[in-house]
Write an enzyme that holds these catalytic residues in place. Structure first.
Site, PDB file in Angstrom:
ATOM      1  CD  GLU A 315      -2.880  -1.138   2.372  1.00  0.00           C
ATOM      2  OE1 GLU A 315      -4.081  -1.182   2.112  1.00  0.00           O
ATOM      3  OE2 GLU A 315      -2.432  -1.072   3.545  1.00  0.00           O
TER       4      GLU A 315
HETATM    5  C1  ACM Z   1      -1.801  -5.384   4.220  1.00  0.00           C
HETATM    6  O1  ACM Z   1      -2.855  -5.832   4.676  1.00  0.00           O
HETATM    7  N1  ACM Z   1      -1.747  -4.129   3.780  1.00  0.00           N
HETATM    8  C2  ACM Z   1      -0.612  -6.189   4.107  1.00  0.00           C
END
Ligand code: ACM
Length: 665
Positions: A315
């Protein structure tokens, strides 16, 4: 007398165990199990012999096991070791093996329990540690006293990597929580603690070289270096690896509070208090960023002997990279077409650092890009397909996508997801790249008070998926064993069962009993959902509610028995449905003084619909010919009305009513 050899799949298909047949509750199920009619008495004459390897780690493991047996018979047991031939338990281990566990350790063992003794053999101490847990699970009791059920077990794990991710950044978890989590993991044969030690909301390890990391990034809630060493040693004693994760270049706001020069922009930066992804990201174009990472990884890897180092990589918000002129210039100068390419360039440098310090990099599936070196391990959190794609590209992988237990999935949900499902399209060579899986407990809604009840007992179901043969998939039998395993987990200090009673007392006072009953029938929705920031105390009704309350499986088991014609089960269901129908009124009666009763009003109404529909269906089953016209349409409508549209909680039991309904029709 011996019962025929039963491999687990057959064992589970066999008729329910009758009073004459031996009954045990093993979890995870062994690779091969034969139960026999033998019974080895457990009393104060119990002794242990260690004829070959007799090292300190094995002695500590035996001492822990003997202490638990002693608790069960409520008498002291002798701790001195017996002569080989005279002992009740012989633990025959060929070699010490690695004192610090490794991925390729042989965890196999055999265990034979006869009328006179139990013999546990293992090539390494870690196998004996696994086998001791199995022996403790073979202990049963009847009118004549406590005993070990006769058995012949040959056991070895299906997957080498059987982990739990514990996020201590969103909420810090003290050392004693981490240790009892490790004790629970050892009970169900998990072997990796993936310790998520930094994120936007906190940097949780003491760095002496860059101390502003914890001084500015942790609110004072971090592990000292001595505490880290202590936890790593505690885990190693239980055959558990500890892999640290320091998530970069995103999810790293907490680093920038003390070291704003790691990112771009003028700051000042602060610890994130809410959830999600955040814009500040490491600046991958400056040499000083890599120098800093080298210093920190060099220092902190000294605390973690594990060969793997998790770099995060999930992310990454590209906003800052897209809008910063120096970064865009750098990308042009280096021929990097987009921010994903820049992330990969960052990863290449980062991996060099990680490898320089003797570690193998692991990262979330966003790091998987065409020109990444295949020496990295990919942890798939977005989908099982992502794991398959990385295996096809030659990467080792770990599956986490189906095992996000913070999402309030049921034990059945996580249990039935397989890292290598039977219909896999991977070749055998690609399948061999799948190291195993990890359950993830992200910490947004998980305080130290809540952590046990958010992990257990569901984590035991995941542990079985990773350890036992893929053919072990009987959900009702899993729930039967999970209920027993749940009680046993309290023996090592876990407090998940105690949690409901304690949490309810906080808010319900004299009405605690009512709320304890009520909570048995409701579940938190999705992520739990109570608490949009780090400051929430998590002391509301939804926090006390369990992700998979035992009543859900109990109702289903009763429904299955009822449709087979079991009238006692039908009677029990009728009582339960009546209780479910009554909570709305009972909560209303105390709503004036208790906010929690008002919180529960909506879900109590939904639960009432299920209870009424269930009651009508039981009546129809009992008096088929007398069933009122149109009752089944009414029951259907009630079930449809029991689906929550909003709010933090949902009722259980609709699936059990549907099983009954189908049988009447
Ligand atoms: C995650 O759940 N961003 C690894």
């Amino acid at each position: 007398m011996r019962f025929p050899t039963l491999i687990p799949a057959l064992f589970l298909l066999a008729a329910p165990i009758t009073a004459q047949q031996p009954s045990v509750t093993l979890m995870p199920m062994p690779a091969s199990l034969t139960l026999t009619a033998a019974r080895l008495a457990l009393d104060t004459s119990f002794t242990v012999a260690l004829p070959h390897v007799h090292d300190a780690r094995l002695e500590r493991a035996v001492t822990r096991a003997v202490r638990r047996l002693s608790m069960r018979i409520a008498r002291p047991l002798p701790y001195q070791y017996a002569l080989d031939t005279a002992a009740t338990l012989i633990v025959d281990v060929a070699a010490s093996g690695h004192a610090i566990p490794e991925l390729d350790d042989d965890e196999s063992y055999t265990l034979q329990v006869s009328d006179h003794r139990a013999v546990l053999t293992a090539p390494n101490v870690v196998g004996a540690i696994r086998g001791l847990e199995t022996l403790l699970q073979l202990q049963a009791a009847d009118a004549s006293g406590l005993y070990f059920q006769g058995a012949d077990i040959r056991d070895t794990p299906r997957f080498r990597w059987r982990g739990l991710l514990l996020d201590v950044s969103r909420h810090f978890e003290p050392v004693d929580v981490v240790k009892r989590t490790l004790d629970g993991m050892a009970m169900v044969k998990l072997n990796v603690l993936h310790w998520h030690l930094s994120d936007d909301q906190g940097f949780r390890v003491e760095s002496r070289k860059e101390p502003r990391l914890q001084e500015f990034g942790s609110d004072g809630l971090y592990y000292t270096q001595d505490e880290i060493r202590d936890v790593v040693a505690y885990a190693a004693d239980r055959g558990i690896r500890v892999m640290p994760e320091f998530d970069v270049p995103g999810h790293s706001s907490s680093w920038f509070v003390g070291y704003p020069e790691l990112t771009v922009g003028s700051g000042p930066f602060s610890i994130a208090r809410t959830w999600g992804t955040f814009v500040p990201t490491m600046d991958p174009t400056r040499e000083s960023t890599y120098h800093f990472l080298d210093t920190v990884i060099g220092e902190i890897s000294g605390l973690f002997p594990d060969k793997y180092w998790h770099v995060g990589g999930d992310e990454v918000d590209p906003k800052q990279w897209k809008t910063t002129a120096t970064i865009q210039d750098y990308m042009r100068a280096h021929g990097l077409a987009n921010e994903v390419a820049l992330h990969t360039a960052f990863n290449r440098r980062l991996f060099e650092i990680v490898q320089k310090h003797g570690r193998i990099p692991v990262g979330w599936d966003e790091i998987f890009q065409p020109d990444l070196p295949t020496s990295a391990v990919i942890q798939s959190w977005r989908s099982s397909d992502a794991l398959a794609a990385s295996a096809r590209a030659g990467f080792h992988g770990i599956l986490s996508a189906p095992y996000y237990i913070d999402h309030m999935k049921t034990a059945a949900d996580v249990y039935l997801a397989d890292p290598i499902p039977v219909n896999t399209t991977l070749t055998p060579a690609q399948q061999a790249l799948v190291l195993g899986g990890e359950a993830c407990l992200w910490g947004e809604y998980v305080t130290p008070d809540l952590v046990d009840s958010r992990l257990w007992p569901r984590l035991a179901a995941v542990a079985e998926r990773f350890w036992s043969p893929g053919s072990v998939t009987d959900v009702p039998d899993m729930y039967r064993r999970l209920a027993v395993t749940s009680h046993r987990l309290e023996e090592v200090g876990l407090r998940h069962e105690e949690h409901v009673a304690r949490a309810v007392t906080w808010f319900a006072g004299d009405s605690s009993e009512l709320f304890q009953r009520f909570i048995g029938y409701i579940r938190p929705r999705d992520f739990g959902g109570n608490g949009p920031n780090q400051m929430y105390p998590h002391t509301a009704l939804v926090d006390a509610a369990l992700p998979d309350p035992p009543a859900a499986a109990a109702l289903m088991a009763l429904a299955r028995r009822a449709v087979q014609g079991d009238t006692a089960a039908l009677g029990a269901l009728q009582d339960r449905f009546a209780e479910m129908s009554g909570f709305q009124d009972r909560l209303a009666a105390v709503a004036v003084e208790l906010p929690a009763a008002r919180d529960g009003a909506m879900v109590a109404g939904l639960l009432r619909n299920i209870g009424v529909a269930g009651g009508m269906t039981v009546d129809a089953l009992r008096h088929r010919d007398l069933a009122a016209a149109g009752w089944s349409t009414t029951a259907d409508s009630l079930l449809r009305l029991a689906v929550p549209k909003a709010g933090g909680m949902r009722p259980v039991g609709a699936d059990a009513v549907r099983v009954l309904l189908q049988s009447v029709r």
